[in-house]
Enzyme design. Structure first.
Site, mmCIF file in Angstrom:
data_model
loop_
_atom_site.group_PDB
_atom_site.id
_atom_site.type_symbol
_atom_site.label_atom_id
_atom_site.label_comp_id
_atom_site.label_asym_id
_atom_site.label_seq_id
_atom_site.Cartn_x
_atom_site.Cartn_y
_atom_site.Cartn_z
ATOM 1 N N ASP A 1 0.855 -1.191 0.000
ATOM 2 C CA ASP A 1 0.000 0.000 0.000
ATOM 3 C C ASP A 1 0.892 1.243 0.000
ATOM 4 O OD1 ASP A 1 0.871 0.233 2.656
ATOM 5 O OD2 ASP A 1 -0.921 -0.750 3.440
ATOM 6 N N LYS B 1 -4.113 0.350 -1.817
ATOM 7 C CA LYS B 1 -5.002 -0.505 -1.015
ATOM 8 C C LYS B 1 -6.183 0.292 -0.479
ATOM 9 C CE LYS B 1 -3.855 -1.789 3.373
ATOM 10 N NZ LYS B 1 -3.014 -2.491 4.357
ATOM 11 N N SER C 1 -1.052 -8.597 9.984
ATOM 12 C CA SER C 1 -2.004 -8.855 11.060
ATOM 13 C C SER C 1 -2.915 -10.015 10.655
ATOM 14 C CB SER C 1 -2.787 -7.567 11.366
ATOM 15 O OG SER C 1 -3.692 -7.800 12.401
ATOM 16 N N GLY D 1 -4.727 -10.346 5.294
ATOM 17 C CA GLY D 1 -5.538 -9.924 4.135
ATOM 18 C C GLY D 1 -4.722 -9.102 3.140
ATOM 19 N N THR D 2 -3.938 -8.177 3.646
ATOM 20 C CA THR D 2 -3.166 -7.304 2.746
ATOM 21 C C THR D 2 -2.185 -8.129 1.909
ATOM 22 O OG1 THR D 2 -3.341 -5.473 4.304
ATOM 23 C CG2 THR D 2 -1.537 -5.359 2.714
#
Ligand code: R5P
Length: 300
Positions: free
Chosen positions: A173, A196, A226, A229-230
């Protein structure tokens, strides 16, 4: 000269022991347990009177409990007569709640910064703190705050352990540009960032805007994994663009829930992280970074 000692909190013992060995100085453990009603008990297990204390503790796992433990310890070290106390918090929790997104929300990192300032510590050091809307963390933590970076250690580890062909560094991102740029400089290659949009705590949408990754070995670098997802969505996008390999790297691998599985399903070449937070993908220790900082900035 006053004696220096390293004190390891619940999530800092692995680092504190390595730092004490590297610097050839003593180590003291912080003992913690829960009372039957779940309250936290904290005890510094050694003599810190008249000593300079290097305290190490990351705010994971159980970030709220680690915050309480850290604050109790910092106050107790003073009470016990430590001459100076320097807090190394390799992973600073709550940094992503850095503004009021909805009316009524607590701006957690500002409150945490105030609590740390109020302990009267002589210095606060963290590593690659998540900086999005706060450009200078000293505005909230004060002048004694230092944000170190572990990205050069990750870059060197990658250069020593993987034979990458025509590599490119990718930040998943726009905020990740700060880490992608440093890694690319050290590895002598180029970098780009993806775009993102966060849909929910676990879901993100990633746009690539034609990143030049076709046929290349990609290293993704981010501060935190975390929920995963990213990284998972970034990898999907990079495969679509024709990347040859994707190596996933980050500083703080929180790996919440099924994050590891989510990323592994995207078939990365490998996944690597530092030991600011211990995880199954920890490969790089930041002990040398802490030891160097202590030598150069604290004990001269
Ligand atoms: C936020 O922008 C951070 O730099 C990370 O990209 C983010 O925290 C990763 O979270 P997750 O793994 O849940 O997508």
């Amino acid at each position: 000269m006053c004696e220096v000692v390293v004190v390891g909190g619940y999530s800092g013992k692995h680092l504190a022991i390595r730092v004490s060995r590297e610097l050839g100085i003593g180590y003291i453990s912080v003992y913690t347990r829960r009372f039957p009603d779940n309250e936290l008990y904290v005890r510094v297990d050694g003599c810190v009177k008249d000593r300079i204390v290097i305290y190490i503790n990351s705010l994971q796992p159980d970030p709220s409990e680690r915050v309480i433990e850290t604050l109790y310890t910092l106050y107790t070290l003073r009470d016990l007569g430590a001459r100076k106390v320097y807090a190394f918090i390799p992973y600073m929790a709550y940094a992503r709640q850095d503004q009021r997104f909805m009316e009524g929300e607590a701006i957690s990192i500002e409150i945490l910064a105030k609590l740390f300032r109020d302990t009267g510590v002589n210095g606060i050091y963290t590593v690659d703190m998540h900086l999005h809307r706060i450009s200078d963390p000293r505005t909230i933590f004060g002048e004694k705050f230092h944000n170190l970076t572990a990205v050069p250690l990750l870059a060197r580890y990658i250069m020593e352990n993987y034979r990458l062909e025509n590599p490119i560094i990718v930040g998943p991102d726009e905020e990740a540009v700060q880490w992608a740029r440093v890694m690319a400089e050290i590895m002598g290659t180029d970098y780009t960032v993806l775009v993102k949009k966060r849909v929910s705590d676990e879901e993100v949408v990633i746009e690539t805007r034609g990143a030049d990754v076709c046929g290349r070995d990609v290293v993704i670098v981010d501060d935190i994994i975390s929920t995963g997802g990213t990284m998972a969505r970034a990898m999907e996008a990079l495969w679509r663009l024709g990347a040859r390999n994707v190596l996933v790297s980050c500083v703080h691998a929180l790996l919440v829930g099924n994050a590891l599985e989510k990323i592994m399903l995207q078939k990365p070449l490998d996944m690597i992280a530092t030991d600011t937070v211990l995880s199954p993908i920890t490969r790089v220790s930041i002990a040398s970074l802490i030891a160097k900082t202590v030598k150069e900035e604290i004990i001269g």
